[in-house]
Every structure is written in structure tokens, then in C-alpha cells.
Design an enzyme around this catalytic site. Structure first.
Site, PDB file in Angstrom:
ATOM      1  CG  HIS A  19      -0.267   0.466   2.493  1.00 49.53           C
ATOM      2  ND1 HIS A  19      -0.244   1.800   2.884  1.00 49.53           N
ATOM      3  CD2 HIS A  19       0.391  -0.226   3.455  1.00 49.53           C
ATOM      4  CE1 HIS A  19       0.407   1.896   4.032  1.00 49.53           C
ATOM      5  NE2 HIS A  19       0.796   0.684   4.410  1.00 49.53           N
ATOM      6  CB  CYS A  20       1.418   4.204  -1.641  1.00 49.64           C
ATOM      7  SG  CYS A  20       0.303   4.124  -3.065  1.00 49.64           S
ATOM      8  CG  LEU A  21      -2.214   9.096   0.669  1.00 49.36           C
ATOM      9  CD1 LEU A  21      -2.541   8.898   2.146  1.00 49.36           C
ATOM     10  CD2 LEU A  21      -1.773  10.530   0.390  1.00 49.36           C
TER      11      LEU A  21
END
Length: 381
Positions: A270-272
Site C-alpha cells: 500500500h501507499c497513500l
């Protein structure tokens, strides 16, 4: 006989070699070169880049579904012609290069950029104005730095005007035929999930999908359940811009995902927003483990989540990674005609023409030394 400079009102006008030379030295300009090879042109005190797109991005550019995203300052100046940089476009010599430059010209026009097209061969330009020749052909691939001018000569003052922000060029989703964007987490394989910040902090979701490994591709989001002995984290500190090269983190990320697979668990990347940095890591994993091309891996992921939008620099790094893996080393100008080795990546791996590399710094070695993953949290800085 001196050729007059073209009027800035004649957007897209073809210009002579003499006009190109004068505009290059007298105006605030950006040069975009669409040739896949050939003599290089000097980059002194002007922002210069060689535009080379892989097949996937070229198709979207030609189809009109790829848009130029620019810095806010440049958008604010669209109504102030004297302050906007002008674009000098060098068209390609081959049919593929010409198609690329024509598509780019249409894109520039639709985004209201003043641009001119060199109407004479580059050899003519360089023979008439040899000072434009780049003395260092081996440095043809420009490293993109938006705060300084590549190749600026000593004592010369760089233009202070706004630049076309190639750092923020982004591959945006094309028409998916009404396909709804998938909800996170997005299942890519039985053990690999793509997610965003909300996914990463939802314990119920992690438990539902048997996720025990989490790759956090941000510099600031917390590893929410780091204290849980059943959770393992890998942090890749990176922002969604051109200053970060994710390539050097691919080996460790791939090893971390494989660790989840070996333990009959699953890994969340995941990232933002779950559309750029995390997508880049997932694409690299599929390319390496399935030995499939970037095109095939991208289409595999996009069919599961139509909203993915990795920035161009990350796509460039993946293009370099594809070459390093040897996935396109036996071809010139086309992707492999054979299907990927694994059924999971067998998605329209037809041979499609492309133009060289991609808006990217020189390839970065993937020689980052493996590190032990036998503790619950790990960080890259």
C-alpha cells in the site's frame, strides 16, 4: 537571408533551422525530442528531454487518453503568454517516431502550450549551427531535475520561467468501457493484495484476507499494527515524485512478498492512494516472478483496478527493470511476440511497436543487498 521569428500566435507552426536556433537562445523554451536515435542537440541553459515511450504509453498518447499534468504554477500562467515557456518539438524520422510527435503535438495543443515543430532535418540544423551539437552523446538520456538546468554552461543564467513538469506526467486510466473501479484491497494473486492507507489500518480487512505481511511504500504513514507479533512490516520510504527511485528496493520487496507466499499467508502493498507507488512495487513483482513484460503486468493489474495511475518516472524505472530482466533484450522497437511464461500474466502480450526508453534517468542497479526479514518491522530510508 535572415528568417523572421514566428509569431507566438501561430501555435504548432513549422520552423526552419535558423528559427529554431534563434528561439532556442532567445526565448524561454523547452525542447522535446521525439527521435528514437540520431544526433543529439545541446542542452545548455535550457530544459531538454528525449521523449521515448514504451508501447503501452504510446498507445494511450496516440489514442488521446493520456493527458499532460502540469505544475499548478504553470496552469496559473496559461493566460499570460509572455511568462509561459514555449515548446520546441523535434519530430522523429521513422513512421513510429512521427506518430509519437504528432500525438504529442495534439496533446500540447489541447493543453494550450505554445509550440513549434522543427521543419528541417536535425542534420541540417546541426550543420548550420554546430554549437547546438551536444558534446557528450553518451549523456543523451537526461536526468530530470526541475530545480536546475541540465548541462548548464558555466556563467550562463538559466531561464527562470516555469517548466513543463515532466516529473508529474502520469499515466491515467483510459476508457474502461464502464468498468467500475475496484474496492481495496485489490486481489492480484492468491497472496498479493494492492491497497491504500485505509486498507492498511483496517484490522478486520487484514484478517479477512489472511494478510500478515505489509509493505508500506510511504515515508510518513504509520505501520499501524507493528506491535502485533503476528504482523510483519517492510517500509519503503518514498514520495510520489521523480526524486525517488524505487528500483533499488525491488529485490527486498519481492523477497518479502515471497516470504508471505511461502508461509501460506498474504502480503498487502500500500501507499497513500493505492494507485502509484504501491502499483509500481506490485508490477515489479509480477514482472520478476512471472517473467512477463511491463505491458502484460500493467494490463493484468489494470483489469483488476482501473484507477491505477503510476507516474511516468516510476513507469520509466519499470521499463529499465524490464530491460535488466532481459524481457525485451532480443528485440528492437517491439515487445516480445511470445506470451508470458505464466498463465497469470497471459494478457494480450502481442508485439506492439514502441520508442526506446521512457522519460527516465539512467538505469539504476538492482544490487541492493538482501536483508533478513525475521523481525516484525523493517524500514528503508
Amino acid at each position: 537571408m535572415t528568417t523572421h521569428l514566428p509569431s507566438t500566435s501561430q501555435n504548432g507552426e513549422e520552423i526552419s533551422a535558423e528559427q529554431f536556433n534563434r528561439i532556442f537562445h532567445e526565448r524561454n523554451v523547452i525542447v522535446l525530442d521525439c527521435r528514437s536515435n540520431g544526433d543529439s542537440v545541446k542542452r545548455a541553459n535550457r530544459f531538454f528531454c528525449s521523449l521515448r515511450l514504451p508501447a503501452l504509453l504510446q498507445r494511450r498518447l496516440m489514442g488521446g487518453s493520456m493527458r499532460l499534468s502540469t505544475v499548478p504554477d504553470l496552469k496559473d500562467l496559461n493566460n499570460s503568454p509572455d511568462q509561459c515557456p514555449e515548446v520546441l518539438l523535434i519530430p522523429g524520422d521513422s513512421e513510429q517516431d512521427e506518430q509519437l510527435s504528432a500525438a504529442l503535438a495534439r496533446n500540447l495543443k489541447s493543453n494550450h502550450y505554445r509550440h513549434f515543430v522543427l521543419g528541417e532535418p536535425v542534420k541540417t540544423l546541426l550543420s548550420q549551427f554546430p554549437t547546438l551539437r551536444d558534446a557528450a552523446d553518451e549523456n543523451w538520456n537526461t536526468t530530470f531535475q526541475m530545480n536546475s538546468m541540465p548541462g548548464q554552461a558555466s556563467g550562463q543564467q538559466a531561464s527562470s520561467g516555469p517548466l513543463l513538469n515532466l516529473n508529474q506526467l502520469r499515466l491515467e486510466g483510459e476508457d474502461q468501457g464502464g468498468k467500475q473501479r475496484a474496492e481495496f484491497p485489490v486481489k492480484l494473486t492468491n497472496f498479493l493484495y494492492l491497497g491504500n492507507a485505509e486498507t492498511a489500518k483496517n484490522r478486520d480487512v487484514l484478517k479477512k484476507y489472511s494478510i500478515s505481511h505489509v509493505i508500506n511504500v510511504t515515508s510518513n504513514l504509520p505501520n499501524t499494527f507493528e506491535e502485533d507479533p503476528n504482523m510483519r512490516y517492510l517500509r519503503i520510504s518514498a514520495d510520489d515524485n521523480a526524486s525517488h527511485n524505487l528500483t533499488k528496493f525491488f529485490p527486498e520487496a519481492i523477497s518479502f512478498i515471497d516470504d508471505a507466499r511461502r508461509n501460506d499467508s498474504a502480503c498487502l502493498v500500500h501507499c497513500l492512494a493505492g494507485i502509484s507507488r504501491s502499483v509500481t512495487i506490485c508490477l515489479a513483482y509480477l514482472m520478476k516472478t512471472e517473467m512477463c513484460t511491463l505491458d502484460s503486468a500493467y494490463e493484468w493489474v489494470q483489469k483488476r483496478n482501473a484507477s491505477i495511475a503510476p507516474n511516468f518516472h516510476f513507469m520509466g524505472q519499470l521499463t529499465d527493470y524490464e530491460k535488466m530482466l532481459g524481457l525485451n533484450s532480443n528485440r528492437v522497437g517491439t515487445y516480445p511476440s511470445s506470451a508470458p511464461r505464466s498463465p497469470s500474466c497471459a494478457i494480450e502480450a502481442a508485439a506492439v511497436s514502441q520508442v526506446g526508453g521512457l522519460l527516465t534517468p539512467p538505469p539504476t542497479s538492482c544490487s541492493a543487498s538482501p536483508q533478513s526479514s525475521n523481525h516484525s518491522a523493517k524500514s528503508f530510508h
